[in-house]
Design an enzyme around this catalytic site. Structure first.
Site, PDB file in Angstrom:
ATOM      1  N   MET A 285      56.966 -26.058 -67.247  1.00  0.00           N
ATOM      2  CA  MET A 285      55.709 -26.454 -66.432  1.00  0.00           C
ATOM      3  C   MET A 285      55.604 -28.110 -66.177  1.00  0.00           C
ATOM      4  O   MET A 285      55.556 -28.309 -65.116  1.00  0.00           O
ATOM      5  CB  MET A 285      54.714 -26.114 -67.374  1.00  0.00           C
ATOM      6  CG  MET A 285      54.310 -24.653 -67.315  1.00  0.00           C
ATOM      7  SD  MET A 285      53.590 -23.768 -65.946  1.00  0.00           S
ATOM      8  CE  MET A 285      52.046 -24.604 -65.982  1.00  0.00           C
ATOM      9  N   ARG A 289      55.593 -29.149 -62.435  1.00  0.00           N
ATOM     10  CA  ARG A 289      54.309 -30.086 -62.219  1.00  0.00           C
ATOM     11  C   ARG A 289      54.755 -31.385 -61.402  1.00  0.00           C
ATOM     12  O   ARG A 289      54.107 -31.701 -60.379  1.00  0.00           O
ATOM     13  CB  ARG A 289      53.366 -30.377 -63.399  1.00  0.00           C
ATOM     14  CG  ARG A 289      52.764 -29.256 -63.860  1.00  0.00           C
ATOM     15  CD  ARG A 289      52.046 -29.544 -65.212  1.00  0.00           C
ATOM     16  NE  ARG A 289      51.205 -28.558 -65.596  1.00  0.00           N
ATOM     17  CZ  ARG A 289      50.524 -28.112 -66.619  1.00  0.00           C
ATOM     18  NH1 ARG A 289      50.645 -28.929 -67.727  1.00  0.00           N
ATOM     19  NH2 ARG A 289      49.842 -27.115 -66.766  1.00  0.00           N
ATOM     20  N   TYR A 424      47.932 -24.334 -58.084  1.00  0.00           N
ATOM     21  CA  TYR A 424      49.179 -23.761 -59.077  1.00  0.00           C
ATOM     22  C   TYR A 424      49.826 -24.747 -60.075  1.00  0.00           C
ATOM     23  O   TYR A 424      49.652 -25.628 -59.855  1.00  0.00           O
ATOM     24  CB  TYR A 424      50.233 -22.592 -58.222  1.00  0.00           C
ATOM     25  CG  TYR A 424      50.878 -23.370 -57.278  1.00  0.00           C
ATOM     26  CD1 TYR A 424      51.218 -24.632 -56.923  1.00  0.00           C
ATOM     27  CD2 TYR A 424      51.452 -22.563 -56.462  1.00  0.00           C
ATOM     28  CE1 TYR A 424      52.006 -25.131 -55.646  1.00  0.00           C
ATOM     29  CE2 TYR A 424      52.404 -22.800 -55.076  1.00  0.00           C
ATOM     30  CZ  TYR A 424      52.521 -24.026 -55.194  1.00  0.00           C
ATOM     31  OH  TYR A 424      53.231 -24.589 -54.061  1.00  0.00           O
ATOM     32  N   GLU A 425      50.215 -24.189 -60.868  1.00  0.00           N
ATOM     33  CA  GLU A 425      51.105 -24.777 -62.028  1.00  0.00           C
ATOM     34  C   GLU A 425      49.776 -25.729 -62.771  1.00  0.00           C
ATOM     35  O   GLU A 425      50.261 -26.940 -63.194  1.00  0.00           O
ATOM     36  CB  GLU A 425      52.034 -25.878 -61.529  1.00  0.00           C
ATOM     37  CG  GLU A 425      53.166 -25.096 -60.946  1.00  0.00           C
ATOM     38  CD  GLU A 425      54.037 -24.003 -61.537  1.00  0.00           C
ATOM     39  OE1 GLU A 425      53.789 -24.198 -62.777  1.00  0.00           O
ATOM     40  OE2 GLU A 425      54.499 -23.162 -61.012  1.00  0.00           O
ATOM     41  N   GLY A 426      48.995 -25.358 -62.925  1.00  0.00           N
ATOM     42  CA  GLY A 426      47.868 -25.788 -63.769  1.00  0.00           C
ATOM     43  C   GLY A 426      46.797 -26.637 -62.660  1.00  0.00           C
ATOM     44  O   GLY A 426      47.211 -27.472 -62.061  1.00  0.00           O
TER      45      GLY A 426
END
Length: 564
Positions: A285, A289, A424-426
């Site tokens: 992640m 990110r 996305y990706e948090g």
């Protein structure tokens, strides 16, 4: 218009402006940047509109990519572009992470949806490099490095969303030491396609008797095609694409609903230790990110190029105070303002993401402070760069006027593609919460205070000094506040700190401009930096009230009343 790789800017950052090129000499860096520019401009860029209009399609044989994509991906593999930053022992070229990010920026600027494929493969490489077994590394990393095989991350489930601890996918041990995987995952980018010889899915799942929540999660390597004793693809695994999503943008990136083990046995291998899934996941992640923040740079650059070209060609109205003859709209003050803002913001977020990338190289080289500063800056790089990507692509439509709202110009596509990056990706709200709840208090607040002190020492711009001081004050306030109050002010604080870091990096670039930057572009860059320091930095100061506000007003009404 055709996308042009921003080679001068990239070369300046990687060789002159204090961002590590990983020990590579200038000739090597320039050769890599010019080489990937050819592929991006001639092969990937022309496919962007085709991919948007046609999109990936689900067939009985799996997901089929739009026309031309298989050939363009083969060009990428043949050129060895995926191997730039991969260690030599795993078939890579052993160059810097920073340089590999520049390669990905160029590819994504030409075709952001397509570049999602190597972006995800890079995350899989990182996870296996740090957590895989020697056998897993030997079989998978060389093929992932070349791009002959691709990788994915399978985290999200329909009922879980961002709450990974709620996932239900099960992993049951087999007699041969492997695991049977059963469950469903959603929002899996490039979960299936016809570009590569195999797909290595990294899947989060629970083992029998696992503790609840995130403590009970493990990571599994689940290939689309099971490798034989020689590591070559053999029989199919029981992995099925249930559907692909119909989305606002990134139409050439298949977003799949994946089913594992619903018809036969789906076989996977444990990566790392049982219950070590969260640690391995964050390896993926954090890499992803930074790469998603880079997508903000990619789209902002493409939108700026498109807007500048259109504004220089579109003749409309006389300039106030000038002759009565119509002029190109780039001569009008408000259009100039928008374009200079686009350039300033794009250069700022590129500096931020590249600086964070250089910290990866410094961390790998053993710098004792790089890891913690990278942890601090990762939520900034992801969230701020993608917010700016949305702003700049929106401004690109505005510069085009009515034509920007028409699909044929391509300005709307960039705006549509950008919108997912903040999610996305948090989500960016999660990034802001991570910043104030976990990163600001790191090491008793020393990581942030050391960064702010360095910024103060380097800065002689009054507004920037004031912004740094406000960030320092707010950080101290957050460390005393309760959780709700910290979270209520987290997003404006993230913007303030991001702008402060960007302003610091840009101001440092001014001192290096006379050494190694294209003289023809130096004047434009100076103007963009001046615009940033004089207009965007003071804007960020205006967020202090929102960052300081308590959560009380957010809960003055009930959820039911908010729905009225």
């Amino acid at each position: 218009m055709a996308f042009r790789a921003p080679i001068d800017e990239q070369l300046f950052l990687l060789t002159t402006a204090g961002i590590s090129g990983g020990g590579s000499d200038r000739d090597t860096v320039e050769a890599v940047l010019r080489g990937i520019a050819v592929l991006a401009e001639t092969r990937w860029g022309p496919l962007s509109r085709i991919g948007d209009a046609v999109g990936a399609k689900l067939s009985g044989a799996g997901v089929i990519m739009p026309p031309g994509y298989r050939e363009a991906y083969a060009n990428y593999v043949e050129g060895g572009w995926g191997s730039i930053g991969v260690p030599v022992e795993f078939g890579g070229q052993g160059l810097s992470f920073s340089l590999s990010m520049a390669v990905l920026e160029t590819l994504g600027g030409a075709n952001m949806a397509f570049a999602l494929c190597p972006l995800l493969t890079a995350g899989a490489i990182e996870a296996l490099h740090h957590h895989g077994s020697p056998t897993q590394k030997a079989i998978y990393l060389p093929k992932l490095a070349t791009g002959e095989w691709t990788g994915t991350m399978n985290l999200t489930e329909p009922q879980a969303g961002s709450d990974v601890g709620m996932l239900r996918t099960q992993a049951t041990p087999r007699a041969d030491g492997r695991w049977n995987i059963q469950g469903m995952k959603t929002f899996i980018s490039f979960g299936d396609h016809d570009l590569s010889g195999n797909i290595a899915h990294l899947v989060l799942a629970r083992t029998p008797g696992a503790p609840p929540g995130t403590r009970g999660i493990s990571l599994f390597l689940v290939p689309k095609l099971l490798p034989d004793a020689n590591g070559e693809p053999a029989g199919p695994n029981d992995i099925r694409v249930v559907s692909i999503e119909h989305k606002l943008g990134i139409h050439a990136s298949p977003t799949c609903v994946m089913s594992f083990g619903d018809q036969d046995c789906c076989i996977g291998e444990l990566v790392g230790e049982e219950f070590g899934g969260m640690r391995a996941m964050f390896t993926m992640m954090n890499n992803a990110r930074l790469n998603v923040g880079l997508q903000g740079v990619q789209l902002a650059e493409a939108a700026t190029q498109k807007a500048v070209e259109y504004a220089g060609e579109r003749v409309q109205s006389a300039r106030a105070g000038g002759s009565r003859e119509p002029v190109a709209i780039i001569e009008h003050p408000d259009v100039r303002r928008m374009i200079l803002r686009m350039k300033a913001q794009t250069q700022a977020i590129r500096a931020l993401v590249y600086y964070a990338s250089s910290l990866v190289d410094m961390k790998r080289a053993g710098d004792p402070t790089a890891a913690s500063r990278l942890d601090l800056l990762t939520p900034l790089a992801k969230a701020h760069a993608t917010e700016v990507g949305c702003e700049v692509t929106s401004l690109g439509i505005q510069v085009h006027g009515g034509m920007g709202y028409i699909e044929e110009t391509g300005a709307a596509q960039l705006f549509r593609d950008a919108r997912i990056t903040t999610i996305y990706e948090g989500t960016n709200g999660i990034q802001a919460a991570d910043l104030v709840y976990r990163k600001v208090p790191m090491e008793g607040g020393r990581v942030l205070s050391d960064l702010l002190a360095e910024m103060r020492q380097d800065t002689n711009t009054p507004a920037l000094i004031q912004l740094v001081d406000e960030c320092d004050r707010l950080a101290a306030q957050f460390n005393r506040a309760d959780v709700d109050d910290r979270l209520a002010g987290s997003t404006p604080f993230l913007t303030m700190l991001s702008v402060a870091v960007c302003g610091w990096l840009l101001a440092n670039q001014l001192r290096a401009l006379d050494d190694g930057f294209n003289p023809a572009l130096a004047t434009v860059k100076r103007a963009a930096i001046r615009f940033y320091l004089e207009q965007i930095v003071p804007e960020a100061l205006g967020l202090a009230a929102a960052a300081s506000a308590s959560a009380e007003v957010l809960y003055e009404v009930t959820a039911h009343e908010l729905a009225l």
